[in-house]
Scaffold this motif. Structure first.
Motif, mmCIF file in Angstrom:
data_model
loop_
_atom_site.group_PDB
_atom_site.id
_atom_site.type_symbol
_atom_site.label_atom_id
_atom_site.label_comp_id
_atom_site.label_asym_id
_atom_site.label_seq_id
_atom_site.Cartn_x
_atom_site.Cartn_y
_atom_site.Cartn_z
ATOM 1 N N GLU A 352 0.784 -1.180 0.169
ATOM 2 C CA GLU A 352 0.181 -0.017 0.012
ATOM 3 C C GLU A 352 0.900 1.053 0.114
ATOM 4 O O GLU A 352 0.530 2.190 -0.615
ATOM 5 C CB GLU A 352 -0.960 -0.027 1.137
ATOM 6 N N GLY A 353 2.047 1.218 0.319
ATOM 7 C CA GLY A 353 2.884 2.491 0.594
ATOM 8 C C GLY A 353 3.657 2.515 -0.674
ATOM 9 O O GLY A 353 4.684 3.686 -0.676
ATOM 10 N N SER A 354 3.521 1.641 -1.635
ATOM 11 C CA SER A 354 4.616 1.854 -2.761
ATOM 12 C C SER A 354 4.155 3.215 -3.636
ATOM 13 O O SER A 354 2.998 3.467 -3.962
ATOM 14 C CB SER A 354 4.274 0.655 -3.757
ATOM 15 N N ALA A 355 5.194 3.665 -4.060
ATOM 16 C CA ALA A 355 5.054 4.586 -5.276
ATOM 17 C C ALA A 355 4.180 4.293 -6.376
ATOM 18 O O ALA A 355 4.633 2.789 -6.752
ATOM 19 C CB ALA A 355 6.319 5.286 -5.480
ATOM 20 N N PRO A 356 3.796 4.987 -7.330
ATOM 21 C CA PRO A 356 2.955 4.395 -8.441
ATOM 22 C C PRO A 356 4.056 4.010 -9.385
ATOM 23 O O PRO A 356 5.218 4.432 -9.206
ATOM 24 C CB PRO A 356 2.253 5.502 -9.079
ATOM 25 N N LEU A 357 3.856 3.076 -10.431
ATOM 26 C CA LEU A 357 4.546 2.641 -11.579
ATOM 27 C C LEU A 357 4.789 4.074 -12.330
ATOM 28 O O LEU A 357 3.987 4.759 -12.400
ATOM 29 C CB LEU A 357 3.622 1.550 -12.370
ATOM 30 N N HIS A 358 6.125 3.777 -12.907
ATOM 31 C CA HIS A 358 6.691 4.696 -13.761
ATOM 32 C C HIS A 358 6.827 6.158 -12.813
ATOM 33 O O HIS A 358 7.096 7.248 -13.541
ATOM 34 C CB HIS A 358 6.062 5.194 -14.797
ATOM 35 N N ASN A 359 7.016 6.205 -11.512
ATOM 36 C CA ASN A 359 7.264 7.241 -10.626
ATOM 37 C C ASN A 359 8.872 7.300 -10.234
ATOM 38 O O ASN A 359 9.365 5.913 -10.247
ATOM 39 C CB ASN A 359 6.338 7.300 -9.190
ATOM 40 N N SER A 360 9.369 8.536 -10.252
ATOM 41 C CA SER A 360 10.949 8.336 -10.092
ATOM 42 C C SER A 360 11.330 7.971 -8.597
ATOM 43 O O SER A 360 12.619 7.441 -8.324
ATOM 44 C CB SER A 360 11.461 9.725 -10.247
ATOM 45 N N SER A 361 10.202 7.706 -7.784
ATOM 46 C CA SER A 361 10.512 7.285 -6.323
ATOM 47 C C SER A 361 10.270 5.842 -6.173
ATOM 48 O O SER A 361 10.201 5.269 -5.238
ATOM 49 C CB SER A 361 9.577 8.147 -5.186
ATOM 50 N N TYR A 362 9.785 5.066 -7.312
ATOM 51 C CA TYR A 362 9.189 3.777 -7.267
ATOM 52 C C TYR A 362 10.304 2.981 -6.971
ATOM 53 O O TYR A 362 11.521 2.904 -7.470
ATOM 54 C CB TYR A 362 8.473 3.353 -8.494
ATOM 55 N N ASP A 363 9.975 1.683 -6.112
ATOM 56 C CA ASP A 363 10.947 0.785 -6.130
ATOM 57 C C ASP A 363 10.149 -0.583 -5.779
ATOM 58 O O ASP A 363 9.165 -0.601 -5.148
ATOM 59 C CB ASP A 363 11.823 0.708 -4.846
ATOM 60 N N PHE A 364 10.480 -1.593 -6.530
ATOM 61 C CA PHE A 364 9.908 -3.009 -6.254
ATOM 62 C C PHE A 364 10.116 -3.679 -4.851
ATOM 63 O O PHE A 364 11.157 -3.213 -4.275
ATOM 64 C CB PHE A 364 10.506 -4.012 -7.176
ATOM 65 N N ASN A 365 9.062 -4.082 -4.327
ATOM 66 C CA ASN A 365 9.048 -4.421 -2.783
ATOM 67 C C ASN A 365 9.768 -5.860 -2.697
ATOM 68 O O ASN A 365 8.698 -6.930 -3.143
ATOM 69 C CB ASN A 365 7.618 -4.112 -2.253
ATOM 70 N N ASP A 366 10.881 -6.028 -2.197
ATOM 71 C CA ASP A 366 11.275 -7.390 -1.978
ATOM 72 C C ASP A 366 10.334 -8.362 -1.315
ATOM 73 O O ASP A 366 10.736 -9.587 -1.491
ATOM 74 C CB ASP A 366 12.942 -7.449 -1.659
ATOM 75 N N ASP A 367 9.601 -7.878 -0.454
ATOM 76 C CA ASP A 367 8.765 -8.938 0.280
ATOM 77 C C ASP A 367 7.802 -9.528 -0.732
ATOM 78 O O ASP A 367 7.039 -10.623 -0.097
ATOM 79 C CB ASP A 367 8.037 -8.087 1.407
ATOM 80 N N GLY A 368 7.518 -9.076 -1.721
ATOM 81 C CA GLY A 368 6.839 -9.851 -2.715
ATOM 82 C C GLY A 368 7.341 -10.802 -3.610
ATOM 83 O O GLY A 368 6.580 -11.652 -4.347
ATOM 84 N N LEU A 369 9.049 -11.025 -3.509
ATOM 85 C CA LEU A 369 9.410 -11.768 -4.401
ATOM 86 C C LEU A 369 9.166 -13.237 -4.321
ATOM 87 O O LEU A 369 8.601 -13.913 -5.119
ATOM 88 C CB LEU A 369 10.869 -11.852 -3.995
ATOM 89 N N LEU A 370 8.958 -13.753 -3.043
ATOM 90 C CA LEU A 370 8.737 -15.254 -2.969
ATOM 91 C C LEU A 370 7.322 -15.485 -3.506
ATOM 92 O O LEU A 370 7.079 -16.730 -3.902
ATOM 93 C CB LEU A 370 8.860 -15.776 -1.523
ATOM 94 N N PHE A 371 6.224 -14.568 -3.289
ATOM 95 C CA PHE A 371 4.795 -15.032 -3.588
ATOM 96 C C PHE A 371 5.064 -15.059 -5.239
ATOM 97 O O PHE A 371 4.291 -15.831 -5.880
ATOM 98 C CB PHE A 371 4.116 -13.650 -3.367
ATOM 99 N N GLY A 372 5.426 -14.262 -5.872
ATOM 100 C CA GLY A 372 5.686 -14.418 -7.332
ATOM 101 C C GLY A 372 6.208 -15.467 -7.680
ATOM 102 O O GLY A 372 5.939 -16.379 -8.795
ATOM 103 N N THR A 373 7.640 -15.998 -7.159
ATOM 104 C CA THR A 373 8.204 -17.315 -7.401
ATOM 105 C C THR A 373 7.218 -18.546 -7.304
ATOM 106 O O THR A 373 6.949 -19.253 -7.915
ATOM 107 C CB THR A 373 9.469 -17.098 -6.739
ATOM 108 N N ASN A 374 6.555 -18.356 -6.025
ATOM 109 C CA ASN A 374 5.933 -19.435 -5.697
ATOM 110 C C ASN A 374 4.600 -19.790 -6.677
ATOM 111 O O ASN A 374 3.929 -20.890 -6.808
ATOM 112 C CB ASN A 374 5.535 -19.428 -4.279
#
Ligand SMILES: [Zn+2]
Ligand SMILES: [Zn+2]
Length: 390
Positions: A352-374
């Motif tokens: 919920e705290g993520s900056a929008p896509l294509h925003n200069s402050s955006y960063d992928f949230n590493d806590d989501g990594l295993l969800f995508g892999t799994n």
């Protein structure tokens, strides 16, 4: 997989993700990224790793058992021409380019899935890991397809995912049917006779005509298309050759249109040409419309959506799995693969705290990594009839 293994894989993936984030590359220039991906896939012991598919694309192939069915999992690798605003140690080291859409995360999640599936199997058939270039321009998937992707690395169906700012981590959404829109772009050039700002009647300047045209274009969606069809026409730029005391003889209007059916896209173009011609005539200037189609609409296959939800139930909490309420008027190059095979595209929360896509402050949230892999792993086992964790 034990908790310890899970944590070790997560740490390894965070390391990959931040390395990719620190070295972002623009579409079709993903040389380092592609080399990184190919080296990892070889290290995991895949049956085949082919580089240079459609420019900088990479395809990994993993076979298990004797089944002749095959499934493709796709990730995108490219970054954007945006200057990153960040103090993070892994911030972009390439000035003016950054991973502002999380494709570093998508690439990492698919690498994690390749590693797990190569180590553990648990499926019967063939998995193609498709790492595509240049998603942001809507050219990379076509480049891979034009380079013989389907003939050289055939597959029966394809799955892809995108992170979603605003959706909490560990949440999953998709829907059957239309989920992301087509994108068309347009440029309209008005030409007249510019001149002295004090003597407008002596020429036929283009700025007032352009302003009228921008207003008239608003009636395409509101008055000429059915309200049942979701569509957007956005004028995004108006550029003239005027200066403060000189009226312009040239005006350029640029913009972007979104829709979910080819018929609607065609009607937007037709109405734009009618309105432009009429407005130009009313202001005694000439007009030219250049209209092109960049992204096609993305339609999810109903059966594969069911399979994706079934796979998601083994990865996400039941209350965190939802049917996306409405199609998004953003576009995705993944849609190009669906001209050849059925597919399903899903969204995973980036917090919920993520900056929008294509925003200069955006960063992928590493806590989501295993969800995508799994999720990738679960969907392979769901479709290629293996047992989880075997
Ligand atoms: Zn993007
Ligand atoms: Zn993206």
């Amino acid at each position: 997989m034990s908790e310890l293994d899970r944590d070790a894989l997560k740490q390894e993936m965070i390391f990959w993700r931040r390395d990719l984030h620190a070295h972002p590359e623009f579409g079709f220039e993903e040389k380092r990224t592609a080399a990184f991906v190919a080296a990892k896939l070889r290290e995991f012991g895949l049956d085949d790793v082919t580089e240079g598919v459609g420019g900088t694309g990479v395809v990994g192939t993993l076979k298990r058992g004797s089944g002749n069915r095959s499934i493709a999992l796709r990730a995108d690798m490219d970054a954007l021409r945006i200057s990153e605003q960040s103090d993070a140690p892994h911030r972009s080291g390439n000035p003016g380019i950054m991973h502002a859409c999380g494709h570093d995360g998508h690439t990492t999640m698919l690498l994690g899935a390749a590693k797990l599936l190569a180590e553990q199997g648990g499926f019967d058939g063939t998995v193609r890991f498709v790492f595509q270039p240049a998603e942001e321009w809507g050219r990379g998937a076509l480049a891979m397809l034009d380079d013989g992707l389907m003939q050289r690395f055939p597959f029966d169906e394809i799955f892809g995912l995108h992170n979603m700012p605003g959706l909490p981590i560990g949440h999953f959404e998709t829907r059957a049917g239309p989920i992301m829109s087509a994108e068309d772009i347009f440029e309209i050039v008005l030409k007249g006779l510019g001149g002295h700002a004090a003597r407008p009647h002596a020429g036929n300047e283009t700025l007032v005509a352009a302003c009228a045209l921008v207003t008239n274009l608003q009636t395409i969606v509101s008055r000429r298309l059915s309200p049942a069809d979701i569509s957007v026409v956005s004028v995004t730029e108006l550029i003239t050759d005027g200066t403060r005391n000189a009226l312009p003889g040239l005006a350029r209007i640029l913009g972007d249109a979104r829709s979910f059916r080819p018929e609607v896209s065609a009607e937007i173009e037709r109405q734009m040409r009618i309105i432009t011609e009429g407005t130009a005539a009313a202001y005694n200037v000439t007009a030219e419309v250049d209209y092109s189609r960049e992204f096609v609409p993305l339609r999810n296959d109903a059966e594969l959506v069911d399979a994706a939800f079934a796979a998601a139930r083994s990865v996400f909490e039941p209350g965190n799995i939802a049917v996306a309420r409405e199609p998004m008027t953003a576009s995705e190059d993944f849609a190009r693969f669906l001209d050849y095979v059925p597919g399903c595209f899903v969204f995973l929360g980036n917090g919920e705290g993520s900056a929008p896509l294509h925003n200069s402050s955006y960063d992928f949230n590493d806590d989501g990594l295993l969800f995508g892999t799994n999720f990738h792993v679960a969907v392979v086992r769901q479709r290629l009839g293996g047992e989880a964790g075997r």
